[in-house]
Design an enzyme around this catalytic site. Sequence first.
Site, mmCIF file in Angstrom:
data_model
loop_
_atom_site.group_PDB
_atom_site.id
_atom_site.type_symbol
_atom_site.label_atom_id
_atom_site.label_comp_id
_atom_site.label_asym_id
_atom_site.label_seq_id
_atom_site.Cartn_x
_atom_site.Cartn_y
_atom_site.Cartn_z
ATOM 1 N N MET A 27 -4.206 2.573 14.147
ATOM 2 C CA MET A 27 -4.238 3.978 13.759
ATOM 3 C C MET A 27 -5.125 4.130 12.529
ATOM 4 O O MET A 27 -4.789 3.639 11.454
ATOM 5 C CB MET A 27 -2.818 4.461 13.434
ATOM 6 C CG MET A 27 -1.815 4.206 14.547
ATOM 7 S SD MET A 27 -0.101 4.324 13.967
ATOM 8 C CE MET A 27 -0.021 6.047 13.508
ATOM 9 N N ILE A 30 3.751 -1.237 11.736
ATOM 10 C CA ILE A 30 3.212 -2.188 10.750
ATOM 11 C C ILE A 30 2.396 -1.433 9.705
ATOM 12 O O ILE A 30 1.473 -0.689 10.035
ATOM 13 C CB ILE A 30 2.324 -3.240 11.435
ATOM 14 C CG1 ILE A 30 3.109 -3.978 12.516
ATOM 15 C CG2 ILE A 30 1.790 -4.237 10.405
ATOM 16 C CD1 ILE A 30 2.259 -4.859 13.395
ATOM 17 N N GLY A 54 -2.639 5.503 7.952
ATOM 18 C CA GLY A 54 -3.289 4.538 8.841
ATOM 19 C C GLY A 54 -2.612 3.188 8.910
ATOM 20 O O GLY A 54 -2.193 2.652 7.903
ATOM 21 N N SER A 55 -2.499 2.620 10.092
ATOM 22 C CA SER A 55 -1.931 1.295 10.239
ATOM 23 C C SER A 55 -1.968 0.859 11.696
ATOM 24 O O SER A 55 -2.955 1.104 12.379
ATOM 25 C CB SER A 55 -0.502 1.254 9.702
ATOM 26 O OG SER A 55 -0.082 -0.077 9.580
ATOM 27 N N ARG A 56 -0.857 0.269 12.185
ATOM 28 C CA ARG A 56 -0.864 -0.316 13.513
ATOM 29 C C ARG A 56 0.536 -0.259 14.119
ATOM 30 O O ARG A 56 1.539 -0.337 13.416
ATOM 31 C CB ARG A 56 -1.324 -1.772 13.381
ATOM 32 C CG ARG A 56 -1.446 -2.519 14.689
ATOM 33 C CD ARG A 56 -2.052 -3.872 14.414
ATOM 34 N NE ARG A 56 -1.301 -4.942 15.019
ATOM 35 C CZ ARG A 56 -1.505 -6.231 14.771
ATOM 36 N NH1 ARG A 56 -2.424 -6.601 13.909
ATOM 37 N NH2 ARG A 56 -0.802 -7.157 15.376
#
Length: 218
Positions: A97, A155, A185-187
């Site tokens: 993301m 995450i 933002g991340s995953r």
Amino acid sequence: MTIHKEGRILLLVSLLFLIILNGILFNFFAAPWTWIVLVISVVFYLLILQFFRNPYRLLTKADLQVIAPADGKVVVIEEVIETEYFNTPRRQVSIFMSPINVHINRTPIEGMVQYFKYHAGKYLVAWHPKASTENERTTLVIKSNSGTEILLRQIAGALAKRIRWYIAEGQLVSQGQEFGFIKFGSRVDLFLPLDAKILVNLGDKTKGGVTVIAELTK
């Protein structure tokens, strides 16, 4: 489109701060650079505003389909040993993301929350191989109505240092239900049964609650 609840206070505080800042600059400094600060302030605020957007979605509903838990880009599709809950081989699908994506997280299947745990951790970049096991994260396992278990992991990344969740063990969830939010933002990782048919490819763009990631056999 609406503004997500996670951003409302931040947006209000940011707006007041920028109004006061630019008001002071224009009242006490008669200089061309004050207009530059104003433009930067407007752009900055618009970026935060779009980050917390909550667009209307016509959600995908299907018993044997696993729906994308997040907007973003598919960056991992591989077979791994999942070591926190299953301790067996699983098919991992990871969605990165970026800061420009919608950051709402949605449940990929309907069922019951069998397991949930928050882990404090590091803030490695989201695409780092060890991010899934060493970064700040949550682990969520949902058992479908037919008995299949799906593990989902939020995450945090180098910039995303705030994970939010709205579920608990024993809770019934519907497919596409909002269960969390990752700021900036991340995953998100999915761990699926090996016999699941993966319907996305590396590099594909996903829409949370809409894109079909995989089909289950039961």
